[in-house]
Motif scaffolding. Sequence first.
Motif, PDB file in Angstrom:
ATOM      1  N   LEU A 196       0.830  -1.207   0.000  1.00 26.11           N
ATOM      2  CA  LEU A 196       0.000   0.000   0.000  1.00 26.11           C
ATOM      3  C   LEU A 196       0.868   1.263   0.000  1.00 26.11           C
ATOM      4  CD1 LEU A 196      -2.720  -0.920   2.676  1.00 26.11           C
ATOM      5  CD2 LEU A 196      -2.920  -1.035   0.186  1.00 26.11           C
ATOM      6  N   SER A 197       0.397   2.276  -0.686  1.00 23.61           N
ATOM      7  CA  SER A 197       1.057   3.581  -0.626  1.00 23.61           C
ATOM      8  C   SER A 197       0.747   4.213   0.728  1.00 23.61           C
ATOM      9  CB  SER A 197       0.549   4.486  -1.749  1.00 23.61           C
ATOM     10  OG  SER A 197      -0.801   4.858  -1.514  1.00 23.61           O
ATOM     11  N   TYR A 198       1.408   5.322   1.044  1.00 18.86           N
ATOM     12  CA  TYR A 198       1.134   5.988   2.315  1.00 18.86           C
ATOM     13  C   TYR A 198      -0.314   6.473   2.374  1.00 18.86           C
ATOM     14  CZ  TYR A 198       6.020   5.857   3.662  1.00 18.86           C
ATOM     15  OH  TYR A 198       7.276   5.429   4.021  1.00 18.86           O
ATOM     16  N   TYR A 199      -0.801   7.044   1.278  1.00 16.74           N
ATOM     17  CA  TYR A 199      -2.187   7.489   1.257  1.00 16.74           C
ATOM     18  C   TYR A 199      -3.133   6.316   1.504  1.00 16.74           C
ATOM     19  CZ  TYR A 199      -1.096  12.158  -0.637  1.00 16.74           C
ATOM     20  OH  TYR A 199      -0.645  13.454  -0.808  1.00 16.74           O
ATOM     21  N   GLU A 200      -2.850   5.189   0.882  1.00 15.92           N
ATOM     22  CA  GLU A 200      -3.705   4.015   1.055  1.00 15.92           C
ATOM     23  C   GLU A 200      -3.631   3.481   2.485  1.00 15.92           C
ATOM     24  OE1 GLU A 200      -3.758   2.130  -3.458  1.00 15.92           O
ATOM     25  OE2 GLU A 200      -2.069   1.689  -2.132  1.00 15.92           O
ATOM     26  N   ARG A 201      -2.454   3.538   3.069  1.00 14.64           N
ATOM     27  CA  ARG A 201      -2.328   3.090   4.458  1.00 14.64           C
ATOM     28  C   ARG A 201      -3.097   4.017   5.402  1.00 14.64           C
ATOM     29  NH1 ARG A 201       4.027   1.588   4.883  1.00 14.64           N
ATOM     30  NH2 ARG A 201       4.087   2.632   2.856  1.00 14.64           N
ATOM     31  N   LEU A 202      -3.050   5.297   5.115  1.00 14.27           N
ATOM     32  CA  LEU A 202      -3.841   6.239   5.898  1.00 14.27           C
ATOM     33  C   LEU A 202      -5.328   5.907   5.794  1.00 14.27           C
ATOM     34  CD1 LEU A 202      -2.023   9.566   4.930  1.00 14.27           C
ATOM     35  CD2 LEU A 202      -2.230   8.686   7.250  1.00 14.27           C
ATOM     36  N   ASP A 203      -5.781   5.654   4.587  1.00 13.70           N
ATOM     37  CA  ASP A 203      -7.191   5.322   4.370  1.00 13.70           C
ATOM     38  C   ASP A 203      -7.539   3.994   5.041  1.00 13.70           C
ATOM     39  OD1 ASP A 203      -9.767   5.656   3.405  1.00 13.70           O
ATOM     40  OD2 ASP A 203      -9.335   4.617   1.528  1.00 13.70           O
ATOM     41  N   TYR A 204      -6.644   3.033   4.910  1.00 16.75           N
ATOM     42  CA  TYR A 204      -6.859   1.714   5.523  1.00 16.75           C
ATOM     43  C   TYR A 204      -7.061   1.845   7.033  1.00 16.75           C
ATOM     44  CZ  TYR A 204      -5.733  -3.010   7.174  1.00 16.75           C
ATOM     45  OH  TYR A 204      -5.754  -4.229   7.811  1.00 16.75           O
ATOM     46  N   LEU A 205      -6.171   2.603   7.683  1.00 16.03           N
ATOM     47  CA  LEU A 205      -6.289   2.780   9.132  1.00 16.03           C
ATOM     48  C   LEU A 205      -7.545   3.572   9.498  1.00 16.03           C
ATOM     49  CD1 LEU A 205      -2.612   3.522  10.244  1.00 16.03           C
ATOM     50  CD2 LEU A 205      -3.968   1.486  10.728  1.00 16.03           C
ATOM     51  N   SER A 206      -7.916   4.517   8.653  1.00 19.49           N
ATOM     52  CA  SER A 206      -9.126   5.287   8.934  1.00 19.49           C
ATOM     53  C   SER A 206     -10.355   4.394   8.887  1.00 19.49           C
ATOM     54  CB  SER A 206      -9.276   6.450   7.940  1.00 19.49           C
ATOM     55  OG  SER A 206      -9.884   6.043   6.734  1.00 19.49           O
ATOM     56  N   MET A 207     -10.331   3.381   8.011  1.00 22.76           N
ATOM     57  CA  MET A 207     -11.449   2.439   7.925  1.00 22.76           C
ATOM     58  C   MET A 207     -11.465   1.476   9.107  1.00 22.76           C
ATOM     59  SD  MET A 207     -11.616   1.389   3.916  1.00 22.76           S
ATOM     60  CE  MET A 207     -12.028   2.582   2.667  1.00 22.76           C
ATOM     61  N   ASN A 257     -10.161   1.944  12.122  1.00 21.37           N
ATOM     62  CA  ASN A 257     -10.400   2.624  13.402  1.00 21.37           C
ATOM     63  C   ASN A 257     -11.431   3.745  13.315  1.00 21.37           C
ATOM     64  OD1 ASN A 257      -8.285   1.032  14.553  1.00 21.37           O
ATOM     65  ND2 ASN A 257      -6.787   2.458  13.696  1.00 21.37           N
ATOM     66  N   GLU A 258     -11.959   3.973  12.114  1.00 21.53           N
ATOM     67  CA  GLU A 258     -12.889   5.079  11.850  1.00 21.53           C
ATOM     68  C   GLU A 258     -12.248   6.438  12.114  1.00 21.53           C
ATOM     69  OE1 GLU A 258     -16.710   4.561  13.592  1.00 21.53           O
ATOM     70  OE2 GLU A 258     -17.095   2.696  12.522  1.00 21.53           O
ATOM     71  N   ALA A 259     -10.925   6.475  12.139  1.00 23.70           N
ATOM     72  CA  ALA A 259     -10.156   7.718  12.277  1.00 23.70           C
ATOM     73  C   ALA A 259      -8.686   7.374  12.130  1.00 23.70           C
ATOM     74  CB  ALA A 259     -10.403   8.392  13.626  1.00 23.70           C
ATOM     75  N   VAL A 260      -7.899   8.354  11.690  1.00 23.36           N
ATOM     76  CA  VAL A 260      -6.451   8.174  11.593  1.00 23.36           C
ATOM     77  C   VAL A 260      -5.800   9.495  11.979  1.00 23.36           C
ATOM     78  CG1 VAL A 260      -6.369   8.820   9.138  1.00 23.36           C
ATOM     79  CG2 VAL A 260      -4.550   7.393  10.111  1.00 23.36           C
ATOM     80  N   SER A 261      -4.689   9.424  12.711  1.00 20.34           N
ATOM     81  CA  SER A 261      -4.030  10.648  13.183  1.00 20.34           C
ATOM     82  C   SER A 261      -2.648  10.801  12.563  1.00 20.34           C
ATOM     83  CB  SER A 261      -3.921  10.645  14.714  1.00 20.34           C
ATOM     84  OG  SER A 261      -3.259   9.487  15.172  1.00 20.34           O
ATOM     85  N   ASN A 283      -8.393  14.288   1.770  1.00 22.48           N
ATOM     86  CA  ASN A 283      -9.151  13.803   0.612  1.00 22.48           C
ATOM     87  C   ASN A 283      -8.966  12.309   0.369  1.00 22.48           C
ATOM     88  OD1 ASN A 283     -10.168  16.364   0.056  1.00 22.48           O
ATOM     89  ND2 ASN A 283      -8.513  16.879  -1.352  1.00 22.48           N
ATOM     90  N   HIS A 284      -7.847  11.761   0.840  1.00 26.47           N
ATOM     91  CA  HIS A 284      -7.562  10.348   0.595  1.00 26.47           C
ATOM     92  C   HIS A 284      -8.099   9.426   1.689  1.00 26.47           C
ATOM     93  CE1 HIS A 284      -4.706  11.687  -2.541  1.00 26.47           C
ATOM     94  NE2 HIS A 284      -4.799  10.467  -3.001  1.00 26.47           N
ATOM     95  N   THR A 285      -8.652   9.982   2.744  1.00 29.88           N
ATOM     96  CA  THR A 285      -9.129   9.145   3.842  1.00 29.88           C
ATOM     97  C   THR A 285     -10.653   9.106   3.877  1.00 29.88           C
ATOM     98  OG1 THR A 285      -8.868  11.058   5.318  1.00 29.88           O
ATOM     99  CG2 THR A 285      -7.115   9.421   5.317  1.00 29.88           C
ATOM    100  N   THR A 286     -11.188   7.898   4.026  1.00 26.12           N
ATOM    101  CA  THR A 286     -12.634   7.713   4.055  1.00 26.12           C
ATOM    102  C   THR A 286     -13.245   8.281   5.320  1.00 26.12           C
ATOM    103  OG1 THR A 286     -12.413   5.679   2.752  1.00 26.12           O
ATOM    104  CG2 THR A 286     -14.484   5.992   3.940  1.00 26.12           C
TER     105      THR A 286
END
Length: 280
Positions: free
Chosen positions: A76-87, A89-93, A116-119
Amino acid sequence: MKKSIVTIPVLLIACILTIFFGTRYAANQREEMSEEQSSEYESTEVIEEEEASLSAELPEDRESNLEEYENRVETLSYYERLDYLSMVNEAVSIAFYGDIDLTEEWVESITANIENHTTYTAELLDFTYPGVDSYELYIQQTVGPLIEESPDFVIYGMPALPDKIRDIGLAETETYMTSVLNSLSALEDSELIVVEPYPVLQEIDQLNSRSLDYRSYLNRMRQIVETNNLSLVPLHATFTERAQEAGLESYYNENGDSLTSEGQQLAAEIVDSHLSETAD
């Protein structure tokens, strides 16, 4: 006496008519209020149904995206990892730390891209110290508050120019920066990304008392990052390379002390490109 006899019936008729029309008016008012309440209830019901329908769709989409991410979690790219964690945990910091100015256009562009890249929610934490050198970052124990927050990602800006201005030795730079990086790396659930500064036109070849310019400190800092196998965004190197054709000075204002809008855009593109790259 005759006038009183005539007046009394008239008054009685008037009272009866007043009561009659008053009763009809009240009934009409109650009917209108009932219709309004019914309409409001129906509208609320429609909104609730739409929200329920939307919330019913989200988990399915989330499961689909999660499955897609988990199938290639190592690449995963960094953006994708950010999005993955946001999904998950329903949030990413994301904590910004070190020599980064959050008000610069290129940084604002990157923070907007992150959001923009995080759900789900992307929480941006400010632990920046623009213009502060390695010694101050170390001696003031600036890492402590950041560690307490335990963010998912840390973006650390190298303080190469501040170290040159402070006129400290390269060995001291290595000691202070290594200590800070070790503390940040100890955050087991956090991912550390180190970002080089962009070129500083008016500071190139401007030596301190140790005959060092800021690039001398930058090179030592880069070595520390590589030795520790940390992720590095080569902003300085890539910016210098891509600016060769037009000339580095074309990306700076007349005084050479700040980037033009084109320079800010180039810096943003370089960092964005690195965050978008998938891992090998």
